[in-house]
Write a protein that holds these residues in place. Structure first.
Motif, mmCIF file in Angstrom:
data_model
loop_
_atom_site.group_PDB
_atom_site.id
_atom_site.type_symbol
_atom_site.label_atom_id
_atom_site.label_comp_id
_atom_site.label_asym_id
_atom_site.label_seq_id
_atom_site.Cartn_x
_atom_site.Cartn_y
_atom_site.Cartn_z
ATOM 1 N N MET A 1 0.839 -1.179 0.000
ATOM 2 C CA MET A 1 0.000 0.000 0.000
ATOM 3 C C MET A 1 0.881 1.238 0.000
ATOM 4 N N ALA A 2 0.636 2.141 -0.924
ATOM 5 C CA ALA A 2 1.437 3.354 -1.044
ATOM 6 C C ALA A 2 1.078 4.344 0.057
ATOM 7 N N ARG A 3 2.092 5.031 0.506
ATOM 8 C CA ARG A 3 1.908 6.054 1.522
ATOM 9 C C ARG A 3 1.371 7.330 0.900
ATOM 10 N N LYS A 4 0.477 8.000 1.612
ATOM 11 C CA LYS A 4 -0.018 9.286 1.143
ATOM 12 C C LYS A 4 1.032 10.360 1.402
ATOM 13 N N ARG A 5 1.076 11.328 0.520
ATOM 14 C CA ARG A 5 1.879 12.514 0.779
ATOM 15 C C ARG A 5 1.180 13.293 1.876
ATOM 16 N N PHE A 6 1.935 13.999 2.700
ATOM 17 C CA PHE A 6 1.311 14.691 3.827
ATOM 18 C C PHE A 6 0.282 15.715 3.369
ATOM 19 N N GLN A 7 0.471 16.297 2.177
ATOM 20 C CA GLN A 7 -0.474 17.290 1.660
ATOM 21 C C GLN A 7 -1.842 16.688 1.364
ATOM 22 N N GLU A 8 -1.895 15.376 1.184
ATOM 23 C CA GLU A 8 -3.148 14.692 0.880
ATOM 24 C C GLU A 8 -3.908 14.263 2.134
ATOM 25 N N LEU A 9 -3.273 14.349 3.286
ATOM 26 C CA LEU A 9 -3.922 13.941 4.527
ATOM 27 C C LEU A 9 -4.955 14.984 4.941
ATOM 28 N N GLN A 10 -6.144 14.534 5.233
ATOM 29 C CA GLN A 10 -7.212 15.458 5.627
ATOM 30 C C GLN A 10 -6.837 16.242 6.883
ATOM 31 N N VAL A 11 -6.204 15.599 7.830
ATOM 32 C CA VAL A 11 -5.824 16.285 9.065
ATOM 33 C C VAL A 11 -4.816 17.392 8.769
ATOM 34 N N TYR A 12 -3.925 17.171 7.826
ATOM 35 C CA TYR A 12 -2.972 18.221 7.441
ATOM 36 C C TYR A 12 -3.701 19.382 6.765
ATOM 37 N N GLN A 13 -4.613 19.067 5.862
ATOM 38 C CA GLN A 13 -5.379 20.113 5.178
ATOM 39 C C GLN A 13 -6.178 20.953 6.166
ATOM 40 N N LEU A 14 -6.773 20.290 7.154
ATOM 41 C CA LEU A 14 -7.522 21.024 8.185
ATOM 42 C C LEU A 14 -6.595 21.892 9.028
ATOM 43 N N SER A 15 -5.402 21.403 9.297
ATOM 44 C CA SER A 15 -4.458 22.200 10.085
ATOM 45 C C SER A 15 -4.021 23.445 9.319
ATOM 46 N N GLU A 16 -3.851 23.312 8.013
ATOM 47 C CA GLU A 16 -3.514 24.482 7.188
ATOM 48 C C GLU A 16 -4.648 25.507 7.209
ATOM 49 N N GLN A 17 -5.849 25.021 7.063
ATOM 50 C CA GLN A 17 -7.009 25.919 7.060
ATOM 51 C C GLN A 17 -7.129 26.643 8.396
ATOM 52 N N LEU A 18 -6.974 25.910 9.491
ATOM 53 C CA LEU A 18 -7.040 26.514 10.815
ATOM 54 C C LEU A 18 -5.964 27.582 10.976
ATOM 55 N N ALA A 19 -4.734 27.264 10.605
ATOM 56 C CA ALA A 19 -3.630 28.215 10.737
ATOM 57 C C ALA A 19 -3.869 29.461 9.892
ATOM 58 N N ASP A 20 -4.362 29.293 8.673
ATOM 59 C CA ASP A 20 -4.632 30.441 7.801
ATOM 60 C C ASP A 20 -5.772 31.292 8.340
ATOM 61 N N ASP A 21 -6.813 30.658 8.875
ATOM 62 C CA ASP A 21 -7.927 31.409 9.458
ATOM 63 C C ASP A 21 -7.467 32.199 10.680
ATOM 64 N N ILE A 22 -6.653 31.584 11.502
ATOM 65 C CA ILE A 22 -6.133 32.282 12.679
ATOM 66 C C ILE A 22 -5.270 33.466 12.262
ATOM 67 N N TRP A 23 -4.424 33.268 11.264
ATOM 68 C CA TRP A 23 -3.575 34.363 10.769
ATOM 69 C C TRP A 23 -4.430 35.562 10.353
ATOM 70 N N LYS A 24 -5.479 35.301 9.594
ATOM 71 C CA LYS A 24 -6.342 36.387 9.110
ATOM 72 C C LYS A 24 -7.008 37.125 10.266
ATOM 73 N N ILE A 25 -7.422 36.396 11.277
ATOM 74 C CA ILE A 25 -8.070 37.020 12.431
ATOM 75 C C ILE A 25 -7.060 37.868 13.204
ATOM 76 N N VAL A 26 -5.907 37.291 13.494
ATOM 77 C CA VAL A 26 -4.889 37.998 14.286
ATOM 78 C C VAL A 26 -4.385 39.232 13.557
ATOM 79 N N ASP A 27 -4.342 39.182 12.251
ATOM 80 C CA ASP A 27 -3.863 40.310 11.458
ATOM 81 C C ASP A 27 -4.659 41.595 11.736
ATOM 82 N N GLY A 28 -5.902 41.471 12.149
ATOM 83 C CA GLY A 28 -6.732 42.641 12.425
ATOM 84 C C GLY A 28 -6.682 43.136 13.863
ATOM 85 N N TRP A 29 -5.912 42.482 14.716
ATOM 86 C CA TRP A 29 -5.833 42.880 16.115
ATOM 87 C C TRP A 29 -4.900 44.072 16.313
ATOM 88 N N SER A 30 -5.020 44.694 17.479
ATOM 89 C CA SER A 30 -4.124 45.799 17.849
ATOM 90 C C SER A 30 -2.696 45.269 18.027
#
Length: 94
Positions: A1-30
């Motif tokens: 069975m072939a290993r998935k690339r980390f970019q294909e892992l759903q948990v990795y994709q969700l972690s990227e989305q979370l990090a990007d959403d947090i960045w956008k929110i923090v960017d507007g803070w004082s």
């Protein structure tokens, strides 16, 4: 069975989305909020995906498991900072 690339892992994709959403929110803070809680939360959120990627890249099950545990710790830290930000009125439930 072939290993998935980390970019294909759903948990990795969700972690990227979370990090990007947090960045956008923090960017507007004082400056003070960014310099204190903001830096911490962005680093911990970015660390989740970074540790998933590093674990997959290590090649052994034991190393991968170790880095997944570190990613879980970063996720818990991110939850802590989200709770602090919410309590300090930097975030809303939306």
């Amino acid at each position: 069975m072939a290993r998935k690339r980390f970019q294909e892992l759903q948990v990795y994709q969700l972690s990227e989305q979370l990090a990007d959403d947090i960045w956008k929110i923090v960017d507007g803070w004082s400056f003070f909020a960014k310099d204190t809680i903001g830096k911490q939360i962005v680093r911990s959120a970015d660390s989740i995906g970074a540790n998933i990627a590093e674990g997959v890249g290590r090649g052994s099950f034991q190393d991968n498991r170790r880095f997944i545990k570190i990613a879980r710790g970063s996720f818990n830290e991110t939850q802590h900072w989200l709770r602090r930000a919410y309590t300090r009125n930097l975030l809303t439930t939306e």
